[in-house]
Enzyme design. Sequence first.
Site, short mmCIF file in Angstrom:
data_model
loop_
_atom_site.label_atom_id
_atom_site.label_comp_id
_atom_site.label_asym_id
_atom_site.label_seq_id
_atom_site.Cartn_x
_atom_site.Cartn_y
_atom_site.Cartn_z
N ASP A 95 -4.97 -16.27 19.64
CA ASP A 95 -6.25 -15.84 20.23
C ASP A 95 -7.41 -16.75 19.85
O ASP A 95 -8.45 -16.73 20.50
CB ASP A 95 -6.58 -14.41 19.80
CG ASP A 95 -5.59 -13.40 20.37
OD1 ASP A 95 -4.65 -13.82 21.07
OD2 ASP A 95 -5.76 -12.19 20.11
N ASP A 109 -7.12 -9.51 10.50
CA ASP A 109 -6.79 -8.26 9.79
C ASP A 109 -5.81 -8.53 8.65
O ASP A 109 -5.97 -8.00 7.55
CB ASP A 109 -6.17 -7.24 10.75
CG ASP A 109 -7.24 -6.55 11.60
OD1 ASP A 109 -8.39 -6.46 11.14
OD2 ASP A 109 -6.91 -6.12 12.72
N LYS A 160 -3.62 -17.75 11.27
CA LYS A 160 -2.75 -17.77 12.45
C LYS A 160 -3.32 -16.89 13.53
O LYS A 160 -3.87 -15.84 13.22
CB LYS A 160 -1.37 -17.23 12.02
CG LYS A 160 -0.44 -16.94 13.14
CD LYS A 160 0.10 -15.50 13.18
CE LYS A 160 -0.90 -14.46 13.58
NZ LYS A 160 -0.34 -13.16 13.95
N THR A 161 -3.25 -17.23 14.74
CA THR A 161 -3.35 -16.38 15.93
C THR A 161 -3.61 -17.26 17.15
O THR A 161 -4.49 -18.14 17.11
CB THR A 161 -4.44 -15.27 15.87
OG1 THR A 161 -4.46 -14.61 17.13
CG2 THR A 161 -5.84 -15.74 15.57
N GLY A 167 1.26 -11.03 15.81
CA GLY A 167 1.86 -11.68 16.97
C GLY A 167 2.33 -13.10 16.65
O GLY A 167 1.74 -13.79 15.81
N ARG A 200 3.71 -5.65 12.46
CA ARG A 200 2.28 -5.31 12.40
C ARG A 200 1.96 -4.22 11.39
O ARG A 200 0.91 -3.60 11.46
CB ARG A 200 1.80 -4.88 13.79
CG ARG A 200 1.75 -6.02 14.82
CD ARG A 200 0.89 -5.65 16.00
NE ARG A 200 0.88 -6.68 17.02
CZ ARG A 200 0.09 -7.76 17.00
NH1 ARG A 200 -0.75 -7.92 16.00
NH2 ARG A 200 0.14 -8.64 17.97
P1 FBP Z 1 -2.33 -11.54 16.59
O1 FBP Z 1 -3.76 -11.15 16.60
O2 FBP Z 1 -1.50 -10.76 15.67
O3 FBP Z 1 -2.16 -13.03 16.38
O4 FBP Z 1 -1.72 -11.26 18.04
C1 FBP Z 1 -2.46 -11.54 19.16
C2 FBP Z 1 -1.74 -11.16 20.42
O5 FBP Z 1 -0.90 -12.21 20.85
C3 FBP Z 1 -2.76 -10.78 21.47
O6 FBP Z 1 -3.17 -11.89 22.19
C4 FBP Z 1 -2.05 -9.70 22.23
O7 FBP Z 1 -2.95 -8.76 22.75
C5 FBP Z 1 -1.22 -9.04 21.20
O8 FBP Z 1 -0.91 -10.01 20.25
C6 FBP Z 1 0.04 -8.45 21.76
O9 FBP Z 1 0.69 -7.75 20.76
P2 FBP Z 1 2.20 -7.29 20.82
O10 FBP Z 1 3.02 -8.44 20.39
O11 FBP Z 1 2.25 -6.20 19.83
O12 FBP Z 1 2.50 -6.89 22.22
#
Ligand code: FBP
Length: 554
Positions: free
Chosen positions: A206, A177, A203-204, A82, A146
């Site tokens: 979250d 991951d 990065k994230t 993300g 992803r």
């Molecule tokens: P990452 O763990 O890859 O940083 O992404 C987190 C996130 O933003 C979550 O908060 C959310 O649930 C998810 O990505 C949403 O994913 P997508 O972009 O596939 O809808």
Amino acid sequence: MSQVSILEKHRKQYQPKVPPSLRQGIAKVKVVEGAAAEPAKDRETIRKSFPNTYGKPLLSFQAGVDAGETTPLRIGVVLSGGQAPGGHNVIAGLFDSVKSIHPQSQIFGFLGGPGGLEKGKYETITAERMDAYRNTGGFDIIGSGRTKLETPEQFDRCIEVINSLALQAIVIIGGDDSNTNAAILAEYLKAKGLTTSVIGVPKTIDGDLKNMHIPVSFGFDTAVKTYAELIGNIARDAGSAKKYWHFIKLMGRSASHIALEAGLQTHANVTLISEEVEKRNLSLEQIVDDIARVISARADAGKNYGVVLIPEGLIEFIPSFKTLIGRLNDLLAKNEAAFAKLETADVKIAAMSGWLEAEALSAALGKTFASLPKTIQLQLLLDRDPHGNVQVSLIDTDALLAELVGRKLKASPAYKGKFSSQRHFFGYEGRAAAPSNFDADYCYSLGCVAAVLVKSGRTGYMASIRNVSKGVDQWAAGGIPISMMFNMEQRHGHRKPVIQKALVELEGPAFKALAAGRSRWEIEDAFIYPGPIQYFGPSEVSDAITQTLELEQG
Ligand code: FBP
């Protein structure tokens, strides 16, 4: 040149601040080796899985003297998962660093995430292209994806690409991951006799990739400040109109760091924390009862309005739902072909109910499934992501709670208020926001750190900057062996070494601050209105850090 906003025009001129050890340029950085780093648990198993990259030393950087003549570096970069504000600045830090040591150094951006590396789809980053993306949000310079790189076949395809471009390194910018897989790729390349480094960058939005060496993942600061601004605005609107309860779901697939920080920044009336729900073994009914209790108490005080914050991953932390989702995952995997042929929502729900009923063990789960509104049942059956996770961003937990709380209040003779709800989901709004000064500085510095790690021939390391709750003058740059962050976990039926996800610590200072304030915030209108991120102006405003970081590290 395409038109940009006035803010973006000025923002492009912003020169990110870097830690003292990086200020003379990466040619002058001295890499100091510390103690050999090992994981806290499962050492022997992890050592066996990573014979070539296990037990490497912690690295810290010091300002040193110029190491002399350097050859050009050729580095591939991948944005994984993300979006998170600041990703472009990681690439900018890397780009500027390698160009500074040799103008013929090159950065190859793999397109669309790890899949671009596997397929050899890339773009050479030019100075002009880089300049257009400095201090901007999003990952659109090369895109993200992803795809999970984990099999030997995938790694062999990566090797072909690495060899064809004569890459000295791959920098993988991703979450837990992706960094786990970066370490596995590093080990694989070493085992095959390649000298190509693999370096990870944390990065994230979250905020769940953190530990004693990684104080925060980039993007969290900007994303949560963006949400806090919006929540503050909504609280102000709620207090003005005095007629709505706002149920706000906030991103954060597993951990509730975003909800916790947003609660601390805004003093919302209710902030749910998934980790607490799990610890206290709360059922959905108990959560609904508790929200209804706050709404009733405020109604008694003449306040038929308020704000409820809901972490996106909540449903997976409610123990009965956790078991249900696990079982649904198994049943969907077992009946994949049959399920794919089902067309309508009703038929899919009926099929799943039947599979649950057919198993004696799943009878209770069948009841839980049957008790849910149809929209939620269907959302629980949607496709899993490439890592096998339920896509919690697609589950309307805000609607579910608003609906159940409404029913509860209606059925309660003691409740004399008026309940009307609005629902919101804040997630994507924050992921590509223009990075705050903190993220702009942190990310640019992480890019420089990655360049130093590559230049000094390290592999299987994550770029790290510590002391970030203090001013940049005290930031300490270095590298952490990724394998020391591993523990063994059950994934897809196998025990695998993975980076441990950092969940909200209920004994930690950030949660304790929320717990100390929340009973007052429930009833009083103690809202705080953080306002928008400030990019210019007094440092107290423009360089402010999150409360979580302040409380945990300050
Ligand atoms: P990452 O763990 O890859 O940083 O992404 C987190 C996130 O933003 C979550 O908060 C959310 O649930 C998810 O990505 C949403 O994913 P997508 O972009 O596939 O809808």
